[in-house]
Design a protein around this motif. Structure first.
Motif, PDB file in Angstrom:
ATOM      1  N   THR A  36       1.247  -4.368  10.218  1.00  0.00           N
ATOM      2  CA  THR A  36       1.433  -3.258   9.278  1.00  0.00           C
ATOM      3  C   THR A  36       1.191  -1.912   9.961  1.00  0.00           C
ATOM      4  O   THR A  36       0.348  -1.794  10.851  1.00  0.00           O
ATOM      5  N   THR A  37       1.946  -0.915   9.530  1.00  0.00           N
ATOM      6  CA  THR A  37       1.811   0.450  10.030  1.00  0.00           C
ATOM      7  C   THR A  37       1.813   1.402   8.848  1.00  0.00           C
ATOM      8  O   THR A  37       2.652   1.279   7.947  1.00  0.00           O
ATOM      9  N   GLN A  38       0.885   2.324   8.833  1.00  0.00           N
ATOM     10  CA  GLN A  38       0.828   3.315   7.774  1.00  0.00           C
ATOM     11  C   GLN A  38       1.618   4.551   8.201  1.00  0.00           C
ATOM     12  O   GLN A  38       1.362   5.118   9.267  1.00  0.00           O
ATOM     13  N   LEU A  39       2.575   4.954   7.393  1.00  0.00           N
ATOM     14  CA  LEU A  39       3.394   6.130   7.698  1.00  0.00           C
ATOM     15  C   LEU A  39       3.221   7.181   6.599  1.00  0.00           C
ATOM     16  O   LEU A  39       3.036   6.841   5.427  1.00  0.00           O
ATOM     17  N   SER A  40       3.295   8.437   7.000  1.00  0.00           N
ATOM     18  CA  SER A  40       3.208   9.521   6.020  1.00  0.00           C
ATOM     19  C   SER A  40       4.467  10.373   6.103  1.00  0.00           C
ATOM     20  O   SER A  40       5.006  10.605   7.191  1.00  0.00           O
ATOM     21  N   PHE A  41       4.916  10.833   4.954  1.00  0.00           N
ATOM     22  CA  PHE A  41       6.146  11.630   4.855  1.00  0.00           C
ATOM     23  C   PHE A  41       5.830  12.927   4.106  1.00  0.00           C
ATOM     24  O   PHE A  41       5.298  12.893   3.000  1.00  0.00           O
ATOM     25  N   VAL A  42       6.162  14.050   4.719  1.00  0.00           N
ATOM     26  CA  VAL A  42       5.870  15.332   4.090  1.00  0.00           C
ATOM     27  C   VAL A  42       7.034  15.748   3.198  1.00  0.00           C
ATOM     28  O   VAL A  42       8.187  15.806   3.625  1.00  0.00           O
ATOM     29  N   ILE A  43       6.719  15.995   1.922  1.00  0.00           N
ATOM     30  CA  ILE A  43       7.741  16.393   0.943  1.00  0.00           C
ATOM     31  C   ILE A  43       7.255  17.613   0.149  1.00  0.00           C
ATOM     32  O   ILE A  43       7.580  17.762  -1.032  1.00  0.00           O
ATOM     33  N   THR A  98       0.832  -1.204   0.000  1.00  0.00           N
ATOM     34  CA  THR A  98       0.000   0.000   0.000  1.00  0.00           C
ATOM     35  C   THR A  98       0.868   1.257   0.000  1.00  0.00           C
ATOM     36  O   THR A  98       1.713   1.433   0.870  1.00  0.00           O
ATOM     37  N   MET A  99       0.670   2.083  -0.982  1.00  0.00           N
ATOM     38  CA  MET A  99       1.383   3.364  -1.049  1.00  0.00           C
ATOM     39  C   MET A  99       0.565   4.348  -1.870  1.00  0.00           C
ATOM     40  O   MET A  99      -0.305   3.965  -2.655  1.00  0.00           O
ATOM     41  N   GLY A 100       0.827   5.617  -1.641  1.00  0.00           N
ATOM     42  CA  GLY A 100       0.077   6.624  -2.376  1.00  0.00           C
ATOM     43  C   GLY A 100       0.540   8.016  -1.991  1.00  0.00           C
ATOM     44  O   GLY A 100       1.578   8.194  -1.357  1.00  0.00           O
ATOM     45  N   SER A 101      -0.232   9.001  -2.357  1.00  0.00           N
ATOM     46  CA  SER A 101       0.114  10.386  -2.042  1.00  0.00           C
ATOM     47  C   SER A 101      -1.160  11.174  -1.789  1.00  0.00           C
ATOM     48  O   SER A 101      -2.259  10.753  -2.152  1.00  0.00           O
ATOM     49  N   GLY A 102      -1.001  12.306  -1.126  1.00  0.00           N
ATOM     50  CA  GLY A 102      -2.153  13.138  -0.820  1.00  0.00           C
ATOM     51  C   GLY A 102      -1.704  14.412  -0.137  1.00  0.00           C
ATOM     52  O   GLY A 102      -0.559  14.834  -0.300  1.00  0.00           O
ATOM     53  N   ASP A 124       3.594  11.711   1.047  1.00  0.00           N
ATOM     54  CA  ASP A 124       3.723  10.360   0.514  1.00  0.00           C
ATOM     55  C   ASP A 124       3.273   9.400   1.607  1.00  0.00           C
ATOM     56  O   ASP A 124       3.637   9.561   2.777  1.00  0.00           O
ATOM     57  N   PHE A 125       2.467   8.402   1.230  1.00  0.00           N
ATOM     58  CA  PHE A 125       2.004   7.400   2.173  1.00  0.00           C
ATOM     59  C   PHE A 125       2.660   6.058   1.867  1.00  0.00           C
ATOM     60  O   PHE A 125       2.652   5.605   0.720  1.00  0.00           O
ATOM     61  N   LEU A 126       3.234   5.442   2.889  1.00  0.00           N
ATOM     62  CA  LEU A 126       3.885   4.153   2.726  1.00  0.00           C
ATOM     63  C   LEU A 126       3.463   3.211   3.850  1.00  0.00           C
ATOM     64  O   LEU A 126       3.139   3.650   4.956  1.00  0.00           O
ATOM     65  N   GLU A 127       3.498   1.922   3.548  1.00  0.00           N
ATOM     66  CA  GLU A 127       3.135   0.896   4.516  1.00  0.00           C
ATOM     67  C   GLU A 127       4.391   0.164   4.984  1.00  0.00           C
ATOM     68  O   GLU A 127       5.199  -0.278   4.166  1.00  0.00           O
ATOM     69  N   ALA A 128       4.568   0.073   6.304  1.00  0.00           N
ATOM     70  CA  ALA A 128       5.695  -0.649   6.887  1.00  0.00           C
ATOM     71  C   ALA A 128       5.191  -1.967   7.463  1.00  0.00           C
ATOM     72  O   ALA A 128       4.176  -1.996   8.167  1.00  0.00           O
ATOM     73  N   VAL A 129       5.895  -3.051   7.165  1.00  0.00           N
ATOM     74  CA  VAL A 129       5.487  -4.380   7.622  1.00  0.00           C
ATOM     75  C   VAL A 129       6.574  -4.965   8.519  1.00  0.00           C
ATOM     76  O   VAL A 129       7.722  -5.114   8.102  1.00  0.00           O
ATOM     77  N   SER A 130       6.220  -5.296   9.768  1.00  0.00           N
ATOM     78  CA  SER A 130       7.180  -5.863  10.713  1.00  0.00           C
ATOM     79  C   SER A 130       7.372  -7.353  10.444  1.00  0.00           C
ATOM     80  O   SER A 130       6.662  -7.957   9.630  1.00  0.00           O
ATOM     81  N   LYS A 131       8.329  -7.957  11.133  1.00  0.00           N
ATOM     82  CA  LYS A 131       8.636  -9.374  10.929  1.00  0.00           C
ATOM     83  C   LYS A 131       7.461 -10.285  11.256  1.00  0.00           C
ATOM     84  O   LYS A 131       7.325 -11.375  10.686  1.00  0.00           O
ATOM     85  N   ASP A 132       6.617  -9.856  12.187  1.00  0.00           N
ATOM     86  CA  ASP A 132       5.461 -10.678  12.554  1.00  0.00           C
ATOM     87  C   ASP A 132       4.228 -10.369  11.710  1.00  0.00           C
ATOM     88  O   ASP A 132       3.128 -10.851  11.985  1.00  0.00           O
TER      89      ASP A 132
END
Length: 255
Positions: free
Chosen positions: A209-216, A185-189, A198-206
């Motif tokens: 999932t966590t949704q993270l946003s980055f301001v650019i 899952t990724m996207g922008s808004g 920018d929106f990105l999904e982080a997936v841990s070893k177990d």
């Protein structure tokens, strides 16, 4: 305790996991321009030239807040080209990837002369030194990249998006700093203030999932100078209205 570059950096634990989430009063909309102004003031302790000198000298007294100010200051540097830099970043990576570490090191060091805060290149230069058995210098470049990631972490509070200097830095933050995988899952808004995210999904070893946003927002404005982005947005809205009218007219005719 000094982190072992060999054991941590390139055995899938490049930063031995991040520390706890740092709380900060940084707010992108309210603070970005104020901090940028300070980095342009020669009499200020946050003047860009002073900060970059401390960073390149590996001054351990630099705080996460000061490194964040340094990143913001670089957005006003003539060499700041967040999207144009992607090609050079990729070519340096590819040299290392095929075992041409000497060439990769030469290209990387030359690129860092004008782009000292390019986190992907800092990591690649560290890898080149690691492959030449120069662990001390490799550690130095990994430490610099970690300081940037820590400043990015510092920039986020509550629902605040994470500050990222370039469009690829969010992916590196997830894979290298958080030691997680990128999700599908990724996207922008935009945030509530209209800043580009920018929106990105982080997936841990177990598998969590966590949704993270980055301001650019600053990177977007580098591509579209002041006024041009607004002009483009108006043009897009104008075309959307035209398309809706055409669609309605087409429906009327078909009836």
């Amino acid at each position: 305790m000094k982190v072992s570059f060999t054991l941590c950096a390139f055995l899938g634990l490049i930063f031995c996991s991040s520390s706890g989430h740092s709380q900060t009063n940084f707010n992108y909309t309210k603070d970005f321009n104020n901090i940028l102004a300070r980095t342009n003031d020669k009499n200020d302790t946050w003047f860009y030239d002073k900060l970059i000198q401390r960073f390149n000298e590996d001054d351990l007294t630099m705080t996460d807040q000061e490194v964040l100010a340094l990143l913001i200051g670089f957005t006003d540097n003539k060499n700041y080209d967040p999207y144009g830099s992607l090609t050079e970043e990729r070519e340096i990576y590819e040299l290392n990837d095929v075992g041409k570490h000497k060439e990769g090191l030469e290209r990387g060091l030359k690129f860092l002369e004008k782009n000292p805060l390019n986190v992907k290149t800092l990591i690649e230069v560290a890898w080149s030194y690691h492959k030449s058995d120069d662990e001390i210098t490799a550690d130095k470049y990994i430490a610099r990249s970690r300081r940037i990631f820590k400043a990015m972490e510092y920039s986020s509070q509550g629902d605040q998006a994470i500050f990222a200097l370039g469009p690829a830095d969010g992916q590196l933050y997830i894979t290298k700093y958080l030691s997680k995988k990128l999700g599908t899952t990724m996207g922008s808004g935009e945030d509530k203030d209209g800043n580009f995210l920018d929106f990105l999904e982080a997936v841990s070893k177990d598998g969590q999932t966590t949704q993270l946003s980055f301001v650019i927002e600053h990177a977007i404005h580098k591509v579209f100078p002041e006024g041009e982005l607004e002009k483009l947005e108006k043009q897009i809205k104008k075309e959307e209205k035209k398309n809706k009218k055409r669609a309605k007219k087409s429906e009327t005719i078909s009836e």
